[in-house]
Structure formats: C-alpha cells, structure tokens
Design a protein around this motif. Structure first.
Motif, short mmCIF file in Angstrom:
data_model
loop_
_atom_site.label_atom_id
_atom_site.label_comp_id
_atom_site.label_asym_id
_atom_site.label_seq_id
_atom_site.Cartn_x
_atom_site.Cartn_y
_atom_site.Cartn_z
N THR A 166 -33.52 49.26 41.42
CA THR A 166 -32.76 50.43 41.65
C THR A 166 -31.37 50.35 41.50
O THR A 166 -30.70 51.45 41.34
N SER A 167 -30.63 49.35 41.54
CA SER A 167 -29.24 49.03 41.51
C SER A 167 -28.90 47.62 41.06
O SER A 167 -29.50 46.69 41.59
N ILE A 168 -27.91 47.51 40.30
CA ILE A 168 -27.36 46.42 40.09
C ILE A 168 -25.92 46.36 40.10
O ILE A 168 -25.29 47.22 39.60
N GLN A 169 -25.22 45.20 40.91
CA GLN A 169 -24.04 45.32 40.94
C GLN A 169 -23.39 43.80 40.71
O GLN A 169 -24.23 42.81 40.98
N ALA A 170 -22.53 43.77 39.72
CA ALA A 170 -22.62 42.22 39.16
C ALA A 170 -20.85 42.23 38.79
O ALA A 170 -20.27 43.03 38.33
N VAL A 171 -20.51 40.72 38.81
CA VAL A 171 -19.27 40.17 38.52
C VAL A 171 -20.09 39.26 37.19
O VAL A 171 -20.43 38.28 37.57
N LEU A 172 -19.88 39.91 35.99
CA LEU A 172 -20.54 39.04 34.79
C LEU A 172 -19.47 38.34 34.02
O LEU A 172 -20.15 37.90 33.00
N SER A 173 -18.36 38.40 34.13
CA SER A 173 -17.50 37.71 33.31
C SER A 173 -16.77 36.50 33.99
O SER A 173 -16.07 36.67 34.81
N GLY A 174 -17.21 35.39 33.69
CA GLY A 174 -16.47 34.10 34.20
C GLY A 174 -15.23 33.86 33.66
O GLY A 174 -14.23 33.47 34.67
N SER A 175 -15.00 34.59 32.54
CA SER A 175 -13.63 34.50 32.11
C SER A 175 -12.63 35.46 32.80
O SER A 175 -11.68 34.86 33.40
N LEU A 176 -13.13 36.69 32.83
CA LEU A 176 -12.23 37.29 34.00
C LEU A 176 -12.08 37.09 35.24
O LEU A 176 -11.03 37.21 35.80
N ASN A 177 -13.18 36.49 35.71
CA ASN A 177 -13.06 36.11 37.17
C ASN A 177 -11.98 34.91 37.26
O ASN A 177 -11.31 34.75 38.22
N PHE A 178 -12.10 34.06 36.40
CA PHE A 178 -11.06 32.92 36.26
C PHE A 178 -9.84 33.54 36.07
O PHE A 178 -9.09 32.93 36.75
N ILE A 179 -9.40 34.63 35.38
CA ILE A 179 -8.23 34.90 34.87
C ILE A 179 -7.75 35.53 36.32
O ILE A 179 -6.52 35.36 36.88
N PHE A 180 -8.44 36.41 36.81
CA PHE A 180 -7.79 37.14 37.99
C PHE A 180 -7.72 36.34 39.46
O PHE A 180 -7.12 36.64 40.34
N ASN A 181 -8.62 35.26 39.32
CA ASN A 181 -8.54 34.40 40.62
C ASN A 181 -7.22 33.57 40.57
O ASN A 181 -6.71 32.92 41.44
N ASN A 182 -6.69 33.34 39.33
CA ASN A 182 -5.68 32.48 38.99
C ASN A 182 -4.13 33.14 38.72
O ASN A 182 -3.18 32.81 38.68
N PHE A 183 -4.41 34.54 38.78
CA PHE A 183 -3.18 35.34 38.39
C PHE A 183 -2.73 35.85 39.66
O PHE A 183 -3.18 36.25 40.84
N ASN A 184 -1.29 35.55 39.51
CA ASN A 184 -0.77 35.96 40.98
C ASN A 184 1.00 36.04 40.82
O ASN A 184 1.15 36.14 39.50
N GLU A 185 1.59 36.13 41.67
CA GLU A 185 3.18 36.36 41.37
C GLU A 185 3.95 35.30 40.87
O GLU A 185 5.04 35.42 40.29
N LYS A 186 3.31 34.19 40.92
CA LYS A 186 3.92 32.74 40.21
C LYS A 186 3.58 32.77 38.80
O LYS A 186 4.26 31.93 38.21
N THR A 187 2.33 33.35 38.55
CA THR A 187 1.90 32.89 37.12
C THR A 187 1.66 34.32 36.30
O THR A 187 0.88 35.24 36.69
N SER A 188 2.17 34.44 34.93
CA SER A 188 2.23 35.36 34.42
C SER A 188 0.89 35.90 33.99
O SER A 188 -0.13 34.87 33.77
N PHE A 189 0.34 37.25 33.60
CA PHE A 189 -0.83 37.37 33.25
C PHE A 189 -1.07 36.96 31.77
O PHE A 189 -2.06 36.22 31.48
N TYR A 190 -0.16 36.73 31.09
CA TYR A 190 0.01 36.12 29.67
C TYR A 190 -0.43 34.73 29.70
O TYR A 190 -1.24 34.08 29.01
#
Length: 815
Positions: A630-654
């Motif tokens: 009936t429904s699927i909810q997912a975080v399917l990108s390990g890459s993006l999850n890694f990126i947003f888990n490590n992105f903060n005010e001390k580390t640039s997005f680049y």
C-alpha cells in the motif's frame, strides 16, 4: 590363451610400438598370445586420401604416398637392430612399391571402386603387422606373423564385408591348434572372400578380428589396448569429470559403442558374448591402470546409468502426412528405400497417431536419403497424401545407457528435466523396450553442454557448476572476484556449488578460460587481453555454450544494460547491479521479465536497491505470498545519507561530497546520486516489483540542488557550483538544525504515485537516527498496515554491493 589387440594410437610410431613390445614380453611369460594390430595411427585415412587424389588425377597422391613410406621406413630404422634391418627395409620397400603401382593404376584408369579401396587400405595393417612382428622376434624368439586373410573368410561386400562364421571359425581353430609359437602377430581389419580377393571388416574392424579369433580359440580373455584406461562414463575430452567404468555388461558396452564410444567397435562384443569371453579395455600408455572389464553381468556403485554417449553429424528425416494414417506398408517402403541405397538408420521414432515416422541418419547420407524417399513416395506426394521428406541437419544423438535403468523410476524424467533446465532442446526421443537406452536428438552445438549436464545429473555428487562472465571489474567488480576466490572451497563443500569465473571484461579488454580464470592473476592477464566490444564479448559467451552460464553486469553503462535481452534469449542468466535496465521504459523492463521466464534464465538485480540488503527479495516474498503493497517510505541512497550525516557547520558541503566520492559511496559521477535520479530509479524499481505500471517520468523529483549544479556539463564544473552555492547548502542545514531535525533524502510511494526529495525528519520518525551510509525501507502492506515491515542496514559501499551480487549468484545456484 589370450588375445590382445592394439589400436592405431598404440602403434602410431616406434616409441609406442616399443611400449607394445614390452607389454607382450611380459604377457608371453605367462600365456600363449595372439596379437592383433591396427595400422600405424592415421595410416588408413592417408591411404584413402591417396586413392581419392589418384582417381581425381591429382598428382598430390604421390606426396601422400611418400609420407606413408617415410613413416614406415622410420619405424623400421628405429625398431630393427643389426644386419636384419636391411632385410626388413627391403621387404617394406617391396610392399610399398606394390601399393604405389596400385595407386598409379587408379590414377590411370580413373577408378577407385570398393574392391580397389579394400586392396589399398589393407596395406596399413599388412605393413604394421610385419614391422611389429620383426621387432618382436628380436626379443621373443618364438613369435611369428600370420596373415589374417588366410583365416578370416567373408562375402564380397567390400569395405564392410560379412564374415562367413563357420569357415572362419574352422580356419582359425585349425591354425592355432597346430601353431607352437608363443606369440602370433596378425593384421586386424583385413580378410578375404572365397575368390581370394582382399576384403575389409569396416572401420574399427581390427577389434572384430580380435574378437573372432578369441571366440574361435575360446580364449581366456580378450584385451583391447588403446590410448585410454577403459570405457568412460562420457567422452573425457568433452567432460572433464568423466571417469573410467570398472565393469560393464556386454549389452551396455554394445549400446555405448554404437552411440559413439570409440574405444570399442560395436560388432566386437557379439563373438565374445556368445562364448562368454571377458573383454578388457586397457591403456597401452598406462598398463597398470585397471581399465574396464566387460562381462555378462555388470557391477556398479554409481547407480543405474552406466554411461552417456553421443553420435555427431546426424540428420533427422521426417515422413509425415494424413494419408499415412491407417494405411499399412509405409514403414516398410521407407526402410526398404533407405536400405537399397545402403543408408544406415541410427534412430527410429514414430508418433502413436501414425501421422509421421522420424528416423536419424548420418548427415552425409541425408541428401541421398531425401532423393530416394521422395522418389519412392512420388505418387503419394503428388496427391498430397504425404509431404516431401523433411530433412533437419546439424543434429546429434545423445544416449543414456544402463542395464538397471528399467528397475529405477524417474531416469527419463531426470534426463529431460536437466536438459530442459539448460535450454537443450530435444527434437526426437527413442527408448527401447529393454529400457537399457534412452536416446534424444539434440542440436549439434549443444553436445558438450548436454554431456556435462547429464554427467553431473547421473554421476557426480550433485555439485552444480556456475560459469560466470563478469563485465566491469573496477572497485566493486574486483572485490566480487576476491570474495569468490575466498569462498570457492567453502561453497563447494557446504553448498555443493562450483563457481568458475570463465570470462572477465573491463571497458577495453576481455579474457576467457573455459576451465576457469585464475583469480589470483586476473588483473595482470586482462592487461594483455583481447580488445572487447559488447558484441564480441557476447559472441564468446554464446559460442562457449556452457551450462549454467551467468552474465554479471557490474557497470552503470546503458549500452551494457541493452545487451541483457541477447543473453536471456540464449538462456544465459543475468545478474546486475546496473539499475538502468530495470528503470528504463516499462515495456523494456517487462520484456526482460518475460524473456527470463520464456528462456528459463534467471534475471536477478537485488543490488539495484539497497546494495547488499535483501530489499527486493523481501518485497518479492511479500507479493508472491499474496500480500499487497500500500505504501513504501525509504531512504535509499547510502551516498546521500552519508553526505547529510557528515554535513555540518564545520564541514563544507563540497568537502563532504568529495569525501563520499573518494571513499566509494557515490558513483564516479556524483551528480547521479545528488540529482536524485538514482533514488528515483530505486523507488521506481520497487514500485514495479510491487506490481505497479510506472515509468521514471511519473516520479516527482524535488531537487535540493541549485539549477546551475543540475546544469553542470562536467564533474569538475559540478564541484565548482558546490563552492559557489555554499551558502545555499548552509541554509538548508541551518533550517534543519533550528527545527531539531535531521536531513534525509526520502523516497515515497503512495497510492500508485512516487516522489523523491530532501526532507527534514524529526526525532519521532524512524529515519531520524539513520547513521552513516545506512539505508532503510518501510513496507506498509495489507498484512503490515500500521507497523511496517522494516529493512535497515548498510546501503552503499563496494564491499556490500559486491556481497549483494555474490548473494544473487548463490541464490541462482541453489534454485
């Protein structure tokens, strides 16, 4: 008394003849021996070639004659010592001169009749027996030569004469009763009719000569010495796992020899059977090997099937028509027409409807067969009561043989099931009432595959061999190869899987080894590999025609994905981590699924979603068991999850994106991950596997990237935009932090609609604490309406992706 026969390979040259003499010297200490010898290996073919060239007025027959002469003269030079050498050479030269004169006669009168053919080919055995006898007399004084033509009497059916049993038995018995020699050497194959003309007993007739002598003298044993250690469970040149059969019955031996087991000429068995004389098949080059014993009854520890054999170059003839039904005489007329033209029928099968009769003949007889049969039934064909004879070429007969098959249920079922599972199409089937033989007509190109498949089914510990062809050996592919190397022994022992990597390709080179590529040196070998294209790689895989072939795509290449249908159509399974095929047009995705079912080839792509996580596997189990998504909810990108888990005010997005690429969490082109296209493909695949008809264009993609990042023409330009729009990414992070949320790139599927995009999730959401490169999938179904079925774990990285591919390989192997 013992009778020993040595074949052409056993007496091919002086070195081999010396081995034969050693065996005879040893045997002569215990027994009186009759020794039947063939021509020097290949000589009979050369003699026929010389005759055919001569009748065509081609002077090259003299070159062939000179080659024959040189071989025999060299044998004398090496075998005969002392002053006797000159005498023997003189005798050999005299025989060769007689042969040359006959060939010159053929050249002059343009005639190479069967009678002349017999006269010419007889020189092979007459020359070899003389040389061997003279060499033997140097060490065994009580040895002599006897011309078989003086004791084997036949009719005048030249090239395949019929033995006059009574006269022959009398002549053989009379000679050996009066003979006092320890060893008598006789030429095989040759005989004479009552008028004194030389005849021959057919190709392989030296075995028959030995059997006739053994029966007439009531020998204690008949030994057939050849270049292999007995009769094998299958042709060892085609089936590496084939092994020598310790003991076999006369009937089984006749069946196997009729169906291509070349170590024994089929008529050989009958004389020995009548007198209950045991036959041994022995190896001249390994005389201590056990070999095969052929007796009245067989013993076996290997089950009801004794061997698998085949006949090549078969054509299938089908006579059919409504006018045959209920009308007697059609079979008689068919076989009479073939018989009159001396066309041998290998296999017969007839439908119970009487609508058709099917026979197998050798391919070189097919043209003649069609002509004579169409002529025989010309009247019925003109009235359209029957159709002109249908001829199908390029076929072979494969036979499963065993005395005890009749008392075991399911033999034919196992045979045809294993052939079918490997896409070996059976064109016709024949099984005798004795149930000692089950024969099937298959395509000639499938011989090796069929033999290997059936041998595995009936003789081997049920170890299934998987033949892998891997395209893409970068980071993930190299790790996969290493995982396979480490686990090969374990899988063989515990799961009965033998995994062979037969082909490897990168973007430029390819290497192959049908016996399996050495996984410790592949990276060096591929540097020297052949140039590859998608087409050349596919052609080699197809031409290998191996059972349980699997094509593995470890690329992200669209052109590679387009080749899947070619492999599936050849019943070659496909395993892919490449998402392009399953996320392309719905009709293309559906076609691959249908081809997989139609050609009995698996199509597995677990790593398309969740890398090594069993996401698709779990989804398929839900659907197959009758549940509904009936429904699927997912975080399917390990890459993006890694990126947003490590992105903060001390580390640039680049910097975070750069780190993710360097550690292998993103594709080589990170735009594929950050644009959301990769996630959209994944949710698309899940929706399709859940049974929904949906295309990529129907998925809403809410991108968090600036337009300039999306429009970047290269990876380098893309990274520049990440620096240029640093404040944009900082604002996204600041908003999430202010709301006490985590940033997650979420894929959703509800009510047949899908969307992907970056979301702020609060602490109560299952996605909030998702760490590192992990993926998570929530399946809401009819059975899980409120509390979803959750799959969570590492969803990116070369190691887990490779392990996901490996899991698909094992799954396929165990199915």
């Amino acid at each position: 008394m013992k009778v020993l026969k040595f074949g052409g390979t056993s007496v091919a040259n002086a070195e081999n003849i010396s081995k034969v003499i050693s065996i005879l010297e040893r045997e002569a200490k215990k027994n009186k021996i009759a020794v039947v010898v063939s021509a020097l290996g290949g000589t009979t073919d050369l003699l026929i070639e010389a005759g055919e060239l001569a009748t065509k007025k081609n002077n090259d027959y003299l070159k062939v004659f000179q080659h024959i002469s040189k071989r025999h003269q060299e044998a004398v030079q090496q075998l005969i010592k002392g002053p006797k050498k000159r005498t023997v050479l003189r005798q050999i030269d005299g025989k060769l001169e007689a042969l040359k004169q006959i060939l010159q006669g053929v050249y002059l009168i343009n005639e190479f009749s069967d009678k002349t053919r017999d006269k010419i080919v007889s020189f092979g055995e007459l020359l070899s027996s003389y040389i061997i006898s003279e060499a033997l007399q140097q060490t065994v004084k009580k040895s002599a030569l006897k011309d078989s033509r003086e004791i084997i009497v036949t009719d005048s059916a030249h090239t395949n004469a019929n033995v006059k049993s009574k006269e022959t038995t009398t002549a053989i018995s009379k000679f050996f009763k009066s003979n006092k020699d320890k060893i008598v050497v006789l030429p095989g194959f040759v005989s004479r009719d009552k008028e004194g003309n030389t005849t021959t007993l057919g190709r392989g007739g030296s075995d028959y000569t030995a059997a006739l002598i053994a029966a007439a003298v009531k020998a204690s044993v008949l030994e057939i010495w050849t270049d292999v250690s007995g009769m094998y469970t299958a042709n060892p040149k085609l089936v590496k796992q084939a092994f020598s059969i310790a003991q076999i019955s006369y009937q089984e031996a006749m069946e196997l020899s009729h169906f291509g087991a070349k170590v024994l000429y089929p008529p050989t068995v009958q004389p020995a059977l009548q007198k209950n004389i045991p036959i041994y098949i022995k190896n001249t080059f390994d005389p201590e090997a056990e070999g095969t014993l052929i007796t009245k009854k067989s013993k076996s520890k290997n089950g009801p099937v004794k061997g698998i054999s085949h006949i090549e170059n078969i054509a299938l003839l089908t006579l059919e028509g409504n006018g045959m039904i209920g009308v007697p005489g059609f079979s008689k007329r068919l076989f009479s027409a073939l018989s009159r033209s001396k066309i041998n029928v290998v296999l017969i099968t007839q439908a119970s409807s009487e609508h058709s009769i099917c026979v197998g003949v050798y391919s070189n007889d097919a043209k003649m067969a069609k002509a004579v049969v169409d002529k025989e039934f010309a009247y019925e064909i003109s009235l359209k009561k029957i159709k002109p004879l249908l001829v199908e070429a390029g076929l072979a007969v494969i036979a499963v043989v065993g005395d005890n098959m009749k008392s075991h249920q399911g033999i034919s079922g196992r045979m045809f099931r294993s052939l079918g599972q490997n896409n070996v199409n059976v064109r016709a089937i024949a099984q005798g009432a004795s149930e000692r033989n089950i024969s099937a007509v298959i395509a000639h190109k499938d011989i090796k595959k069929a033999l290997v498949t059936l041998h595995n089914t009936f003789f081997e510990k049920q170890i299934k061999t998987l033949n892998l062809f891997i395209v893409g050996v970068g980071n993930v592919g190299a790790i996969l190869l290493n995982q396979i190397k480490q686990q090969q022994a374990y899988l063989n022992e515990n799961l009965l899987l033998n995994i062979k990597v037969v082909g490897i390709s990168n973007s430029k080179k390819m290497i192959f080894n049908e016996n399996g590529i050495d996984l410790t040196t592949w990276s060096e070998k591929i540097k020297k590999g052949k140039p590859r294209t998608h087409q050349t790689f596919f052609k080699v895989v197809k031409d290998f025609n191996l059972s349980n072939s699997i094509f593995i795509d470890v690329t992200a290449n669209e052109d590679v994905a387009k080749t899947y249908r070619d492999y599936l159509k050849e019943s070659i399974s496909v395993i892919a981590c490449n998402k392009i095929a399953c996320s392309s047009k719905y009709s293309d995705y559906l076609e691959l699924k249908e081809l997989s079912r139609k050609y009995n080839a698996s199509f597995l792509f677990e790593t398309n979603v969740g890398a090594g996580l069993p996401v698709i596997y779990t989804l398929n189990n839900l659907i197959n068991s009758g549940d509904k998504i009936t429904s699927i909810q997912a975080v399917l990108s390990g890459s993006l999850n890694f990126i947003f888990n490590n992105f903060n005010e001390k580390t640039s997005f680049y910097d975070v994106v750069k780190q993710a690429q360097e550690e292998g969490y993103t594709e080589p082109d990170p735009r594929i991950d950050l644009s959301g296209v990769d996630v959209a493909r994944k949710i698309l695949i899940l929706a399709r596997e859940a049974g929904f008809k949906i295309d990529l264009k129907h998925i809403t993609n809410d991108s968090f990237l600036p337009k300039d990042s999306l429009k970047a023409k290269s990876v380098a330009d893309f990274y520049k935009t990440l620096k240029t729009y640093a404040s944009h990414f900082e604002a996204i992070y600041a908003s999430a932090k202010e709301n006490d949320c985590q940033l997650k790139y979420v894929a959703e599927f509800n009510n047949g609609k899908a969307k992907v995009g970056l979301k702020e999730v609060n602490s109560t959401h299952p996605f909030y604490n998702l760490q590192g490169k992990d993926n998570i999938v929530l399946f809401y179904t009819t059975r899980y309406p409120e509390q979803p079925l959750i799959i969570k774990g590492a969803g990116a990285g070369a190691e887990v992706t490779a392990s996901g591919l490996f899991a698909d390989i094992i799954t396929l192997g165990r199915n």
